[in-house]
Design a protein around this motif. Sequence first.
Motif, PDB file in Angstrom:
ATOM      1  N   THR A   1      49.678 -10.864  59.366  1.00  0.00           N
ATOM      2  CA  THR A   1      49.899 -10.510  57.965  1.00  0.00           C
ATOM      3  C   THR A   1      48.569 -10.613  57.233  1.00  0.00           C
ATOM      4  OG1 THR A   1      50.455 -12.784  57.349  1.00  0.00           O
ATOM      5  CG2 THR A   1      52.285 -11.352  57.938  1.00  0.00           C
ATOM      6  N   ILE A   2      48.349  -9.665  56.349  1.00  0.00           N
ATOM      7  CA  ILE A   2      47.106  -9.670  55.583  1.00  0.00           C
ATOM      8  C   ILE A   2      47.462  -9.577  54.109  1.00  0.00           C
ATOM      9  CG2 ILE A   2      44.932  -8.499  55.119  1.00  0.00           C
ATOM     10  CD1 ILE A   2      44.957  -7.562  58.001  1.00  0.00           C
ATOM     11  N   ASN A   3      46.959 -10.532  53.375  1.00  0.00           N
ATOM     12  CA  ASN A   3      47.178 -10.599  51.947  1.00  0.00           C
ATOM     13  C   ASN A   3      46.433  -9.453  51.274  1.00  0.00           C
ATOM     14  OD1 ASN A   3      46.739 -11.443  49.172  1.00  0.00           O
ATOM     15  ND2 ASN A   3      47.429 -13.457  49.819  1.00  0.00           N
ATOM     16  N   ARG A   4      47.085  -8.799  50.342  1.00  0.00           N
ATOM     17  CA  ARG A   4      46.459  -7.701  49.614  1.00  0.00           C
ATOM     18  C   ARG A   4      45.178  -8.135  48.923  1.00  0.00           C
ATOM     19  NH1 ARG A   4      49.684  -4.482  45.024  1.00  0.00           N
ATOM     20  NH2 ARG A   4      48.059  -4.962  43.528  1.00  0.00           N
ATOM     21  N   GLU A   5      45.179  -9.356  48.371  1.00  0.00           N
ATOM     22  CA  GLU A   5      43.977  -9.857  47.705  1.00  0.00           C
ATOM     23  C   GLU A   5      42.816 -10.015  48.689  1.00  0.00           C
ATOM     24  OE1 GLU A   5      46.872 -11.926  46.845  1.00  0.00           O
ATOM     25  OE2 GLU A   5      47.218 -10.992  44.895  1.00  0.00           O
ATOM     26  N   HIS A   6      43.121 -10.311  49.951  1.00  0.00           N
ATOM     27  CA  HIS A   6      42.070 -10.412  50.963  1.00  0.00           C
ATOM     28  C   HIS A   6      41.413  -9.053  51.183  1.00  0.00           C
ATOM     29  CE1 HIS A   6      43.902 -14.259  52.973  1.00  0.00           C
ATOM     30  NE2 HIS A   6      43.447 -14.464  51.748  1.00  0.00           N
ATOM     31  N   LEU A   7      42.234  -8.019  51.312  1.00  0.00           N
ATOM     32  CA  LEU A   7      41.683  -6.676  51.501  1.00  0.00           C
ATOM     33  C   LEU A   7      40.857  -6.258  50.291  1.00  0.00           C
ATOM     34  CD1 LEU A   7      44.689  -4.814  53.147  1.00  0.00           C
ATOM     35  CD2 LEU A   7      42.613  -5.655  54.244  1.00  0.00           C
ATOM     36  N   GLU A   8      41.341  -6.589  49.096  1.00  0.00           N
ATOM     37  CA  GLU A   8      40.603  -6.259  47.880  1.00  0.00           C
ATOM     38  C   GLU A   8      39.264  -6.989  47.839  1.00  0.00           C
ATOM     39  OE1 GLU A   8      43.478  -7.334  44.914  1.00  0.00           O
ATOM     40  OE2 GLU A   8      44.502  -5.404  45.038  1.00  0.00           O
ATOM     41  N   ALA A   9      39.253  -8.273  48.208  1.00  0.00           N
ATOM     42  CA  ALA A   9      38.022  -9.060  48.194  1.00  0.00           C
ATOM     43  C   ALA A   9      37.008  -8.515  49.204  1.00  0.00           C
ATOM     44  CB  ALA A   9      38.322 -10.530  48.487  1.00  0.00           C
ATOM     45  N   ILE A  10      37.487  -8.137  50.387  1.00  0.00           N
ATOM     46  CA  ILE A  10      36.611  -7.579  51.414  1.00  0.00           C
ATOM     47  C   ILE A  10      36.046  -6.235  50.946  1.00  0.00           C
ATOM     48  CG2 ILE A  10      36.567  -6.582  53.744  1.00  0.00           C
ATOM     49  CD1 ILE A  10      38.667  -8.828  54.460  1.00  0.00           C
ATOM     50  N   ALA A  11      36.904  -5.369  50.426  1.00  0.00           N
ATOM     51  CA  ALA A  11      36.456  -4.059  49.951  1.00  0.00           C
ATOM     52  C   ALA A  11      35.436  -4.209  48.827  1.00  0.00           C
ATOM     53  CB  ALA A  11      37.652  -3.229  49.493  1.00  0.00           C
ATOM     54  N   GLN A  12      35.692  -5.108  47.911  1.00  0.00           N
ATOM     55  CA  GLN A  12      34.768  -5.342  46.803  1.00  0.00           C
ATOM     56  C   GLN A  12      33.420  -5.851  47.323  1.00  0.00           C
ATOM     57  OE1 GLN A  12      35.456  -4.917  43.416  1.00  0.00           O
ATOM     58  NE2 GLN A  12      33.355  -5.439  42.940  1.00  0.00           N
ATOM     59  N   ALA A  13      33.470  -6.814  48.231  1.00  0.00           N
ATOM     60  CA  ALA A  13      32.242  -7.417  48.755  1.00  0.00           C
ATOM     61  C   ALA A  13      31.392  -6.417  49.528  1.00  0.00           C
ATOM     62  CB  ALA A  13      32.593  -8.608  49.649  1.00  0.00           C
ATOM     63  N   LEU A  14      32.042  -5.476  50.211  1.00  0.00           N
ATOM     64  CA  LEU A  14      31.315  -4.521  51.053  1.00  0.00           C
ATOM     65  C   LEU A  14      31.129  -3.162  50.395  1.00  0.00           C
ATOM     66  CD1 LEU A  14      32.918  -5.376  54.511  1.00  0.00           C
ATOM     67  CD2 LEU A  14      30.744  -6.169  53.562  1.00  0.00           C
ATOM     68  N   GLY A  15      31.606  -3.013  49.174  1.00  0.00           N
ATOM     69  CA  GLY A  15      31.454  -1.742  48.468  1.00  0.00           C
ATOM     70  C   GLY A  15      32.267  -0.614  49.065  1.00  0.00           C
TER      71      GLY A  15
END
Length: 78
Positions: free
Chosen positions: A51-65
């Motif tokens: 399971t992957i938390n939506r906030e985790h995906l958002e944080a990763i996407a934000q951090a990596l542009g």
Amino acid sequence: MEKKLKIYIRLQEIINDRQIDGRPMTQKDVAELSKLRRATISEICTNTRTTINREHLEAIAQALGIKDVSELIEFRYE
């Protein structure tokens, strides 16, 4: 036999293609940039996390542009 749909997170591939400060990017770098635990990043990179938390995906996407979710997630039939 019907193939089963799997969601594949491409994070390790993205990390392998990036550099930071003139050196290869690491999982530790992503953890620091996204403010997520290193263990979380490792599990996502190896696609062992079920399971992957939506906030985790958002944080990763934000951090990596990352602007397009298809850069990070793909469907595979196995």
